[in-house]
Design a protein around this motif. Sequence first.
Motif, short mmCIF file in Angstrom:
data_model
loop_
_atom_site.label_atom_id
_atom_site.label_comp_id
_atom_site.label_asym_id
_atom_site.label_seq_id
_atom_site.Cartn_x
_atom_site.Cartn_y
_atom_site.Cartn_z
N VAL A 87 28.11 29.93 -4.43
CA VAL A 87 28.59 28.56 -4.18
C VAL A 87 27.47 27.66 -3.69
CG1 VAL A 87 30.19 27.15 -2.84
CG2 VAL A 87 30.93 29.37 -3.72
N ALA A 88 26.69 28.14 -2.73
CA ALA A 88 25.71 27.28 -2.06
C ALA A 88 24.46 27.04 -2.89
CB ALA A 88 25.32 27.88 -0.71
N LEU A 89 24.03 28.05 -3.67
CA LEU A 89 22.77 27.91 -4.39
C LEU A 89 22.79 26.76 -5.40
CD1 LEU A 89 19.94 28.96 -4.79
CD2 LEU A 89 20.84 30.69 -6.36
N PRO A 90 23.77 26.70 -6.32
CA PRO A 90 23.75 25.56 -7.26
C PRO A 90 23.97 24.21 -6.58
CG PRO A 90 25.76 26.86 -7.52
CD PRO A 90 24.86 27.64 -6.63
N LEU A 91 24.86 24.16 -5.58
CA LEU A 91 25.11 22.89 -4.90
C LEU A 91 23.86 22.42 -4.15
CD1 LEU A 91 28.72 23.42 -3.50
CD2 LEU A 91 28.02 21.96 -5.40
N GLY A 92 23.20 23.34 -3.44
CA GLY A 92 22.01 22.97 -2.70
C GLY A 92 20.86 22.56 -3.61
N LEU A 93 20.69 23.29 -4.73
CA LEU A 93 19.63 22.94 -5.67
C LEU A 93 19.84 21.56 -6.27
CD1 LEU A 93 19.02 26.27 -7.66
CD2 LEU A 93 17.41 25.09 -6.16
N MET A 94 21.05 21.28 -6.74
CA MET A 94 21.33 19.99 -7.38
C MET A 94 21.26 18.85 -6.37
SD MET A 94 24.26 20.80 -10.23
CE MET A 94 25.45 21.44 -9.03
N ALA A 95 21.77 19.07 -5.15
CA ALA A 95 21.72 18.02 -4.15
C ALA A 95 20.28 17.69 -3.76
CB ALA A 95 22.52 18.44 -2.92
N ARG A 101 23.91 9.95 -5.22
CA ARG A 101 25.31 10.06 -4.81
C ARG A 101 25.74 11.52 -4.68
NH1 ARG A 101 29.41 6.38 -8.04
NH2 ARG A 101 28.00 4.86 -7.05
N LEU A 102 25.25 12.38 -5.59
CA LEU A 102 25.60 13.80 -5.51
C LEU A 102 25.16 14.39 -4.18
CD1 LEU A 102 26.60 16.44 -6.79
CD2 LEU A 102 24.32 16.72 -7.78
N ASP A 103 23.95 14.07 -3.77
CA ASP A 103 23.43 14.58 -2.49
C ASP A 103 24.29 14.08 -1.33
OD1 ASP A 103 21.66 15.80 -0.68
OD2 ASP A 103 20.56 13.94 -0.43
N THR A 104 24.70 12.82 -1.39
CA THR A 104 25.52 12.25 -0.32
C THR A 104 26.86 12.97 -0.20
OG1 THR A 104 24.50 10.08 -0.63
CG2 THR A 104 26.61 10.15 0.54
N VAL A 105 27.51 13.20 -1.34
CA VAL A 105 28.82 13.87 -1.33
C VAL A 105 28.69 15.30 -0.82
CG1 VAL A 105 30.70 14.70 -2.77
CG2 VAL A 105 29.76 12.41 -3.16
N VAL A 106 27.70 16.03 -1.36
CA VAL A 106 27.53 17.43 -0.96
C VAL A 106 27.22 17.54 0.53
CG1 VAL A 106 26.08 19.48 -1.25
CG2 VAL A 106 26.86 18.22 -3.25
N MET A 107 26.36 16.68 1.03
CA MET A 107 25.97 16.79 2.43
C MET A 107 27.08 16.35 3.38
SD MET A 107 23.32 18.34 2.25
CE MET A 107 23.18 18.44 4.03
N ARG A 108 27.90 15.39 2.97
CA ARG A 108 29.02 15.01 3.84
C ARG A 108 30.02 16.16 3.92
NH1 ARG A 108 25.68 11.87 4.10
NH2 ARG A 108 25.16 13.53 5.57
N LEU A 109 30.27 16.83 2.80
CA LEU A 109 31.16 18.00 2.82
C LEU A 109 30.54 19.11 3.66
CD1 LEU A 109 32.32 18.11 -0.91
CD2 LEU A 109 33.67 17.38 1.07
#
Length: 272
Positions: A87-95, A101-109
């Motif tokens: 879960v964390a690897l693809p989300l962290g890489l893309m963010a 905006r993707l980084d903002t959404v992922v980091m707020r979550l």
Amino acid sequence: MRRIAGHRTGRIGLVLVGGVVLVALLAPVLAPFGPEEITGTPALTGPSGAHWLGTDELGRDVASRIIWGSRTSLQVSVLATLLALLVALPLGLMAGYFRGRLDTVVMRLTDTGLAFPFIVLAVGLTAIFGPSMVNAAIAIGISQVPMLIRVVRGEALAVREEDYIAASVADGAGSARILGRHVLPNIVNTLIVQVTVLMPFAIITESMLSFLGLGVQPPTPSWGVMLTAAQAYTAQAPWLAVFPGLAIFVAALGFNLLGDGARDALDPRRAR
């Protein structure tokens, strides 16, 4: 592996972790009795030649249950860590790479998840999913995701600023190629260290959840389940609590020492 084995702390960690893994793999061979077998020896018998670590309240061999319990703890910790990575690897890489905006959404979550203490989140998720070994692994894995996303994102942010990333972009490489061929390989060392940190957390949390009745359920052998059963016999049979507690301590210590050795061995800034 040669660097870690040459590091004194890492070498001790490798021995301890290797010992725990071997015990888990060879449980059918090493355990003198089955994990649920009533041996016929009186209950709460102290350590002896027939029962190295004594018997429990039902006359089962404590050593055999600890050996079989190592399988449960490792299964839960490996499943939880793999889930967190998936879960964390693809989300962290893309963010970290795409930002915006993707980084903002992922980091707020992620910040929302980090607002809950790790153990409280694991207990809450297990209570929602229901007590079982698989649900405990899922709950522990989910609770590890926010911290791991922050680590992966931070590494991806650092790598994307390197000159070879700019050269790849100028050469026409696509984002998928850059992430797979350049960013991910350059954060593998950090991921290895993080895995050695997450594994002992998962082992301790699984034992805690089982102790609370939210993890592995009796009669399945688990170090946490054994500690729960030992509560009523602490004064009469202290070995019921001491030996499972030592097993948890050795496993967690081994992974922590291995993590220290891996960090020193894989970090070029620490290399001699």
